[in-house]
Design an enzyme around this catalytic site. Structure first.
Site, PDB file in Angstrom:
ATOM      1  N   ASP A 130      48.160 -63.089 -26.008  1.00  0.00           N
ATOM      2  CA  ASP A 130      48.061 -61.637 -25.798  1.00  0.00           C
ATOM      3  C   ASP A 130      49.187 -60.908 -26.545  1.00  0.00           C
ATOM      4  OD1 ASP A 130      46.019 -62.320 -24.089  1.00  0.00           O
ATOM      5  OD2 ASP A 130      47.251 -62.173 -22.279  1.00  0.00           O
ATOM      6  N   GLU A 153      37.272 -59.469 -20.155  1.00  0.00           N
ATOM      7  CA  GLU A 153      37.625 -59.430 -18.731  1.00  0.00           C
ATOM      8  C   GLU A 153      37.208 -58.121 -18.065  1.00  0.00           C
ATOM      9  OE1 GLU A 153      41.310 -62.533 -18.006  1.00  0.00           O
ATOM     10  OE2 GLU A 153      41.855 -60.448 -18.334  1.00  0.00           O
TER      11      GLU A 153
END
Ligand code: ATP
Length: 289
Positions: free
Chosen positions: A238, A136
């Site tokens: 995550d 990202e």
């Protein structure tokens, strides 16, 4: 040791709507909540909550000081988060009464990190520190190369998945983590199964089925997920990754780090929200499942 995280920082703007808008429709939202998000920020918070020293490398816009402050509150070192002339990365998340959603993601500052800033941050790293990257931000390959040169343990979470991005960092990796769908995409697009990858440690997370650990040269080891009432799986991956890194950072054998990550992620899916609700080590140890 320190966990260095070149990672995204997002504002998750969640709008409550009566229904998802049709093209051309103007719709008033019942409410708006703003949360700290982004895979990078989530992983930093998870590893810090697990007790590790975490230094986040990234960028926000001038509108993102609150996100930096929030990370600091959660115990993350934010001195290498720079402020750039672009809006902070954000996700506009529209949720209807049935919980169906529609998401617009704007990477903004997450793609504007100066490579010299990255080099400056990593020049403070010590051999044996961990470096985690996800897909990202910009500068992933440069970071992986720097990391390898400095003798860091280079880790990559292959999300959001792009086969090209994985292939670009693969030569520098010590550890790769991806979910079952990403592993299948990688196999289809490159012909490489998770077990064939030239990476010392690979973990494939399997959602409610748990996780699989593939250590080069060894048979795969399966971990079952804990049986919990899942209400929101956002951020489970995550949290899992952050806890695995914290275990590695503490020198745990990988199997032990995975057991702890599996507990942390199971607890996470029983909660609504992302970075703000990631459990700390005590909650993970005390959980009764
Ligand atoms: P996300 O993108 O939703 O954050 P992911 O797709 O990256 O997640 P998953 O494989 O779905 O990752 O989940 C990561 C870990 O979370 C699993 O390995 C498991 O430990 C835990 N987990 C996920 N779903 C459940 C569940 N329903 N019950 C218990 N544990 C779960």
């Amino acid at each position: 040791m320190t966990i260095w995280n070149l990672g995204s920082i997002n504002a998750d703007m969640v709008y409550d709507l009566p229904h998802l808008p049709a093209p051309g429709e103007t719709l008033a939202a019942h409410g708006l909540d703003r949360f700290l998000g982004g895979k990078g920020a989530n992983m930093s918070v998870a590893a810090a909550r697990a007790g590790s020293r975490v230094s986040h490398i990234g960028a926000v816009g001038h509108d993102g000081r609150w996100a930096k402050d929030r990370l600091t509150e959660y115990g993350v070192d934010t001195r290498y988060i720079s402020e750039v002339d672009l809006p902070t990365g954000h996700a506009i998340i529209a949720v209807d009464a049935e919980g169906e959603n529609l998401i617009i993601l704007y990477p903004g500052a997450n793609h504007a990190l100066d490579v010299s800033h990255l080099g400056q941050a990593l020049s403070s790293a010590s051999t044996g520190d961990l470096l985690i990257l996800q897909n990202e931000t910009n500068a992933q390959v440069e970071a992986a190369q720097f990391g390898r040169k400095l003798g860091l343990t280079v880790c990559y979470a292959a999300a959001p998945f792009q086969a090209q991005a994985v292939q670009a960092v693969l030569p520098y990796l010590d550890f790769l983590i991806l979910n079952e769908i990403e592993a299948e995409q990688l196999r289809q697009e490159t012909g490489m199964g998770a077990a064939d990858l030239p990476v010392r440690h690979v973990i494939v997370t399997l959602g409610a089925k748990g996780a699989r650990y593939l250590q080069q040269g060894n048979d795969p080891v399966e971990f079952s997920a804990h049986k919990v009432q899942a209400v929101d799986t956002t951020g489970a991956g995550d949290t899992f990754t952050g806890y695995v890194l914290a275990g590695m950072d503490r020198g745990m054998p990988m199997e032990q780090a995975i057991l702890q990550a599996n507990r942390a992620a199971a607890l996470m899916v029983t909660r609504h929200g992302t970075a703000d609700v990631i459990p700390d080590l005590r909650e993970v140890r005390d959980a009764t499942f």
